[in-house]
Design a protein around this motif. Structure first.
Motif, PDB file in Angstrom:
ATOM      1  N   PRO A  14       2.887  -3.177  -5.190  1.00  0.00           N
ATOM      2  CA  PRO A  14       2.076  -3.781  -6.245  1.00  0.00           C
ATOM      3  C   PRO A  14       1.211  -4.890  -5.628  1.00  0.00           C
ATOM      4  O   PRO A  14       1.728  -5.897  -5.152  1.00  0.00           O
ATOM      5  N   GLY A  15      -0.097  -4.684  -5.612  1.00  0.00           N
ATOM      6  CA  GLY A  15      -0.989  -5.601  -4.910  1.00  0.00           C
ATOM      7  C   GLY A  15      -0.937  -7.023  -5.443  1.00  0.00           C
ATOM      8  O   GLY A  15      -0.738  -7.243  -6.644  1.00  0.00           O
ATOM      9  N   HIS A  16      -1.097  -7.995  -4.515  1.00  0.00           N
ATOM     10  CA  HIS A  16      -1.128  -9.420  -4.860  1.00  0.00           C
ATOM     11  C   HIS A  16       0.213  -9.848  -5.490  1.00  0.00           C
ATOM     12  O   HIS A  16       1.035  -8.986  -5.771  1.00  0.00           O
ATOM     13  N   PRO A  17       0.443 -11.136  -5.666  1.00  0.00           N
ATOM     14  CA  PRO A  17      -0.244 -12.290  -5.075  1.00  0.00           C
ATOM     15  C   PRO A  17       0.101 -12.431  -3.602  1.00  0.00           C
ATOM     16  O   PRO A  17       1.053 -11.771  -3.175  1.00  0.00           O
ATOM     17  N   PRO A  18      -0.670 -13.241  -2.853  1.00  0.00           N
ATOM     18  CA  PRO A  18      -1.725 -14.147  -3.305  1.00  0.00           C
ATOM     19  C   PRO A  18      -3.019 -13.404  -3.633  1.00  0.00           C
ATOM     20  O   PRO A  18      -3.105 -12.204  -3.436  1.00  0.00           O
ATOM     21  N   ALA A  19      -3.994 -14.177  -4.132  1.00  0.00           N
ATOM     22  CA  ALA A  19      -5.319 -13.669  -4.514  1.00  0.00           C
ATOM     23  C   ALA A  19      -5.199 -12.661  -5.650  1.00  0.00           C
ATOM     24  O   ALA A  19      -4.204 -12.611  -6.355  1.00  0.00           O
ATOM     25  N   GLY A  20      -6.239 -11.868  -5.854  1.00  0.00           N
ATOM     26  CA  GLY A  20      -6.264 -10.916  -6.953  1.00  0.00           C
ATOM     27  C   GLY A  20      -7.216 -11.345  -8.055  1.00  0.00           C
ATOM     28  O   GLY A  20      -7.664 -12.485  -8.121  1.00  0.00           O
ATOM     29  N   ALA A  21      -7.538 -10.409  -8.927  1.00  0.00           N
ATOM     30  CA  ALA A  21      -8.500 -10.630 -10.003  1.00  0.00           C
ATOM     31  C   ALA A  21      -7.795 -10.958 -11.311  1.00  0.00           C
ATOM     32  O   ALA A  21      -6.597 -10.713 -11.478  1.00  0.00           O
ATOM     33  N   THR A  22      -8.568 -11.495 -12.267  1.00  0.00           N
ATOM     34  CA  THR A  22      -8.057 -11.847 -13.591  1.00  0.00           C
ATOM     35  C   THR A  22      -9.026 -11.323 -14.642  1.00  0.00           C
ATOM     36  O   THR A  22     -10.239 -11.379 -14.452  1.00  0.00           O
ATOM     37  N   GLY A  23      -8.490 -10.812 -15.746  1.00  0.00           N
ATOM     38  CA  GLY A  23      -9.311 -10.259 -16.806  1.00  0.00           C
ATOM     39  C   GLY A  23      -9.794 -11.302 -17.804  1.00  0.00           C
ATOM     40  O   GLY A  23      -9.408 -12.485 -17.744  1.00  0.00           O
ATOM     41  N   MET A  60      10.020  -1.141  -2.923  1.00  0.00           N
ATOM     42  CA  MET A  60       8.893  -1.921  -3.430  1.00  0.00           C
ATOM     43  C   MET A  60       8.685  -3.139  -2.546  1.00  0.00           C
ATOM     44  O   MET A  60       9.646  -3.806  -2.150  1.00  0.00           O
ATOM     45  N   THR A  61       7.426  -3.435  -2.264  1.00  0.00           N
ATOM     46  CA  THR A  61       7.139  -4.597  -1.425  1.00  0.00           C
ATOM     47  C   THR A  61       7.399  -5.898  -2.158  1.00  0.00           C
ATOM     48  O   THR A  61       7.588  -6.939  -1.530  1.00  0.00           O
ATOM     49  N   ARG A  62       7.394  -5.854  -3.470  1.00  0.00           N
ATOM     50  CA  ARG A  62       7.797  -7.026  -4.259  1.00  0.00           C
ATOM     51  C   ARG A  62       8.288  -6.555  -5.618  1.00  0.00           C
ATOM     52  O   ARG A  62       7.818  -5.547  -6.157  1.00  0.00           O
ATOM     53  N   THR A  63       9.230  -7.304  -6.168  1.00  0.00           N
ATOM     54  CA  THR A  63       9.760  -7.008  -7.502  1.00  0.00           C
ATOM     55  C   THR A  63       9.641  -8.213  -8.417  1.00  0.00           C
ATOM     56  O   THR A  63      10.072  -8.165  -9.566  1.00  0.00           O
ATOM     57  N   THR A  64       9.073  -9.298  -7.913  1.00  0.00           N
ATOM     58  CA  THR A  64       8.832 -10.502  -8.710  1.00  0.00           C
ATOM     59  C   THR A  64       7.373 -10.899  -8.529  1.00  0.00           C
ATOM     60  O   THR A  64       6.632 -10.265  -7.773  1.00  0.00           O
ATOM     61  N   ASN A  65       6.970 -11.970  -9.190  1.00  0.00           N
ATOM     62  CA  ASN A  65       5.600 -12.451  -9.064  1.00  0.00           C
ATOM     63  C   ASN A  65       5.438 -13.463  -7.936  1.00  0.00           C
ATOM     64  O   ASN A  65       4.405 -14.132  -7.840  1.00  0.00           O
ATOM     65  N   ASP A  66       6.440 -13.576  -7.074  1.00  0.00           N
ATOM     66  CA  ASP A  66       6.309 -14.449  -5.909  1.00  0.00           C
ATOM     67  C   ASP A  66       5.372 -13.800  -4.893  1.00  0.00           C
ATOM     68  O   ASP A  66       5.379 -12.574  -4.716  1.00  0.00           O
ATOM     69  N   PRO A  67       4.586 -14.608  -4.188  1.00  0.00           N
ATOM     70  CA  PRO A  67       3.644 -14.040  -3.212  1.00  0.00           C
ATOM     71  C   PRO A  67       4.350 -13.342  -2.053  1.00  0.00           C
ATOM     72  O   PRO A  67       5.426 -13.752  -1.624  1.00  0.00           O
ATOM     73  N   VAL A  68       3.723 -12.281  -1.572  1.00  0.00           N
ATOM     74  CA  VAL A  68       4.143 -11.590  -0.355  1.00  0.00           C
ATOM     75  C   VAL A  68       2.910 -11.493   0.533  1.00  0.00           C
ATOM     76  O   VAL A  68       1.859 -11.019   0.093  1.00  0.00           O
ATOM     77  N   ALA A  69       3.032 -11.949   1.763  1.00  0.00           N
ATOM     78  CA  ALA A  69       1.881 -11.962   2.665  1.00  0.00           C
ATOM     79  C   ALA A  69       1.314 -10.559   2.838  1.00  0.00           C
ATOM     80  O   ALA A  69       2.062  -9.579   2.950  1.00  0.00           O
ATOM     81  N   LEU A  70      -0.009 -10.475   2.871  1.00  0.00           N
ATOM     82  CA  LEU A  70      -0.685  -9.185   2.977  1.00  0.00           C
ATOM     83  C   LEU A  70      -0.235  -8.417   4.221  1.00  0.00           C
ATOM     84  O   LEU A  70       0.073  -7.225   4.163  1.00  0.00           O
ATOM     85  N   GLY A  71      -0.166  -9.104   5.352  1.00  0.00           N
ATOM     86  CA  GLY A  71       0.175  -8.431   6.591  1.00  0.00           C
ATOM     87  C   GLY A  71       1.614  -7.949   6.662  1.00  0.00           C
ATOM     88  O   GLY A  71       1.943  -7.059   7.458  1.00  0.00           O
ATOM     89  N   ASP A  72       2.501  -8.529   5.833  1.00  0.00           N
ATOM     90  CA  ASP A  72       3.911  -8.120   5.860  1.00  0.00           C
ATOM     91  C   ASP A  72       4.134  -6.781   5.168  1.00  0.00           C
ATOM     92  O   ASP A  72       5.131  -6.102   5.449  1.00  0.00           O
ATOM     93  N   ARG A  73       3.258  -6.400   4.285  1.00  0.00           N
ATOM     94  CA  ARG A  73       3.496  -5.208   3.458  1.00  0.00           C
ATOM     95  C   ARG A  73       3.464  -3.909   4.274  1.00  0.00           C
ATOM     96  O   ARG A  73       4.383  -3.096   4.175  1.00  0.00           O
ATOM     97  N   PRO A  74       2.423  -3.667   5.087  1.00  0.00           N
ATOM     98  CA  PRO A  74       2.457  -2.440   5.900  1.00  0.00           C
ATOM     99  C   PRO A  74       3.557  -2.459   6.949  1.00  0.00           C
ATOM    100  O   PRO A  74       4.087  -1.411   7.323  1.00  0.00           O
ATOM    101  N   ILE A  75       3.922  -3.645   7.439  1.00  0.00           N
ATOM    102  CA  ILE A  75       5.019  -3.724   8.404  1.00  0.00           C
ATOM    103  C   ILE A  75       6.318  -3.282   7.750  1.00  0.00           C
ATOM    104  O   ILE A  75       7.121  -2.544   8.346  1.00  0.00           O
TER     105      ILE A  75
END
Length: 625
Positions: free
Chosen positions: A445-454, A484-499
């Motif tokens: 699930p993309g972001h956080p950090p960053a991301g868009a808002t409606g 899943m790379t994340r299951t909460t709304n805490d940030p996960v670094a972008l570079g950690d996800r593909p690793i």
């Protein structure tokens, strides 16, 4: 996630011609595409809230731009800078309006509901105005357009051309003053193009003046001079340094010392031009000669005929006098394993390289290497690798081709115990009746950090987490193992996800996102569902998922995109990134709040994954594997 969509309008207008088919039974009418859930009615107090652009933000457009947010009540009327703007039932709005004037850089919003009125002033920043290059009056020159600007850091070889340019009135004259007496005239772009066109009708920018000057002539102080009549403007230019030290090019090692390890997940990106797109992904510890500099980038030599640009921070200069790399490749061997096959090429040190995938083949090009491969030893008659050949393309460049019994599924490249290793992954064995059974799928699930808002404040990271959870449940019901790379709304670094996906030995990585637009693009004409990939072996997965997303979500099909993104760059498994909807579009943001639309998004991905693996199983059966 804000995505550039420069080619989006053209793609939306294109269509495929129908193939001629013989007459047959009448086709069953196609099912109507699914409709978005209705936008709910909100009847709260008037409260104007602008989500984008943020207060005080710089608008990176000069003509028109979008503004969106909410007013708190779906029955309200709204004007922005005097223009009527539609308010959706939930109180949200999206407008495409002229950029405010430079003398009043603000949006004036007025919302009315019966006798109630709410007002707010939303300040923004604008791009500096372009200078008016008038044909008469005082001479005006666009000093911001000068190249190379006096603040630039440049280091180039003597014979390399340096483009000197400036925007100035078409009836002026411009030249480079190389010393007190030597000058080089700049040529007007429009005149140069007309002269090059046999009809004399070629058009160019009549305010652009340019010429090329050898770097050796710009070692010292040089100036750009623009004149018209009695008016003269003098502007300093960057001094161009020489990259060589005492006639020898410096040598650098790529990456930090702590990053130099076998089987690393860290690579150094190299580009064809400074600040350009990524093309090469080099191993930390690779030694290269430095042949130039432009700003924050240094140019490095991959071999005797090819150069690339890397971030200067990624290139650690070695002591002056360090010799250039001298690499030799020896006899190669094929080493099978239960999960992969390695092509092991002994090389005296880490070389720059490039991997390219073809149908039933992988090409590994190594640079800066003299190849002396006489024997390729096959461990045994492995069913995946059919043949390995090599071709000397240049004195210091060779291409190894690994012909496979199936289309490439994934690979890794690393340096281990004096050898460059191309590890080719074996495709998974798939049960076509239950194609997801036993598959390990990483859902990101993309972001956080960053991301868009409606417009009503729905954050992309929150919405896609719910979609990701629904997707995980669907995949597990089909027999997949889901991480899943994340299951909460805490940030996960972008570079950690593909690793995480690589270390989990995932069969597939799917990153779930929601789209938004850059400034200056009309959101009413540029939106829909898209899927992104980067590696060739990921393209079939992107097509399968895109087809099912469009069928399930019912939004405009804007197609699949080759795009160099962190979540599409992994090589060990097929990896795609989905942009199922545009969160900045009020109707789509409202739909994304509903379980029905979240489920449709998730189901589209799940069905696409199922189709992809089933098609692989059928291909395997057809080819007798």
């Amino acid at each position: 996630m804000r995505r550039p969509v420069a080619a989006l309008a053209a793609m939306l207008l294109s269509a495929c011609a129908s193939a001629h088919r013989p007459a047959g039974p009448a086709a069953t009418p196609a099912a109507a595409p699914p409709q978005l859930p209705p936008v709910p009615l909100v009847e709260g107090p008037l409260a104007i809230h602008v989500v984008y652009p943020a207060s005080g933000a710089l608008i990176a457009a000069r003509d028109s731009n979008f503004i969106f947010g909410s007013v708190g009540n779906g029955h309200a009327a709204l004007t922005i800078n005097g223009a009527a703007v539609t308010v959706r039932p939930n109180g949200s709005f999206l407008a495409w309006l002229p950029v405010p004037p430079s003398d009043a850089p603000r949006y004036e919003l007025v919302a009315a509901l019966g006798a109630d009125t709410a007002r707010t002033t939303h300040e923004v920043r604008l791009l500096p105005p372009r200078p008016v290059l008038a044909l008469d009056g005082t001479l005006v020159v666009d000093s911001a357009s000068v190249t190379p600007h006096a603040g630039s850091v440049l280091a180039l070889r003597d014979d390399e051309p340096v483009r000197v340019s400036v925007r100035a009135p078409s009836n002026a004259s411009a030249w480079v003053l190389l010393d007190s007496t030597t000058r080089r005239a700049l040529v007007n772009d429009a005149a140069a193009r007309a002269a090059a066109d046999s009809t004399g009708s070629a058009r160019g920018d009549s305010t652009l003046w340019s010429t090329d000057v050898s770097a050796r002539l710009m070692r010292g102080e040089t100036r750009l001079v623009v004149a018209r009549g009695a008016d003269t403007v003098r502007l300093p230019l960057a001094a161009v340094a020489a990259p060589a030290v005492d006639g020898a090019m410096p040598v650098a090692v790529l990456g930090a010392e702590r990053d130099i390890a076998a089987d690393t997940d860290i690579v150094i990106t190299a580009r064809p031009v400074p600040e350009g797109t990524y093309k090469w992904f080099l191993l930390p510890g690779t030694r290269v000669q430095v042949t130039g500099r432009s700003g924050a980038f240094v140019r490095v030599q991959l071999d005797d005929a090819l150069e690339a640009w890397v971030n200067a921070a990624d290139a650690r200069l070695l002591p002056a006098g360090t010799g250039a790399p001298r690499r030799v490749a020896a006899n190669a061997r094929v080493v099978p394993d239960s999960a992969w096959v390695d092509l092991v090429i002994p090389v005296t040190e880490r070389p720059p390289y490039l991997v390219e995938e073809r149908d039933h083949a992988i090409d590994l090009t190594i640079y800066g290497v003299r190849t002396n491969t006489d024997i390729v030893h096959y461990g045994h008659n492995d069913p995946l690798v059919r043949e390995v050949t090599w071709t000397p393309e240049r004195t210091e460049r060779a291409r190894f081709t690994v012909r496979l019994s199936t289309a490439p599924y994934g690979y890794l490249v690393f340096y281990d115990h004096g050898a460059l290793v191309l590890r080719i992954r074996r495709p998974p064995r798939i049960d076509r009746r239950a194609p997801l059974r036993g598959r390990t799928i990483v859902v990101d699930p993309g972001h956080p950090p960053a991301g868009a808002t409606g417009p009503t404040g729905l954050y992309e990271g929150v919405a896609v987490l719910e979609i990701g959870k629904k997707l995980a449940a669907m995949l597990e019901q089909r027999g997949a193992h889901v991480i899943m790379t994340r299951t909460t709304n805490d940030p996960v670094a972008l570079g950690d996800r593909p690793i995480l996906a690589r270390r989990a030995n995932a069969d597939v990585l799917v990153s779930v996102h929601l789209n938004a637009l850059p400034d200056g693009v009309n959101p009413f004409t540029a939106h829909g569902t898209g899927t992104y990939f980067f590696r060739s072996h990921s393209a079939p997965l992107a097509r399968a998922i895109q087809e099912r997303l469009v069928a399930r979500m019912g939004l405009r099909n804007i197609g699949i995109f080759y795009d160099n993104l962190a979540l599409t760059r992994p090589t060990w498994m097929p990896a795609v990134l989905t942009e199922g909807a545009f969160i900045m579009i009020p109707e789509q943001e409202a739909a994304l709040r509903t379980p029905e639309f979240q489920t449709a998004y998730a189901r589209g991905i799940a069905e696409g994954l199922e189709r992809y693996f089933r098609e692989r199983a059928e291909d395997d059966r057809a080819e007798g594997r």
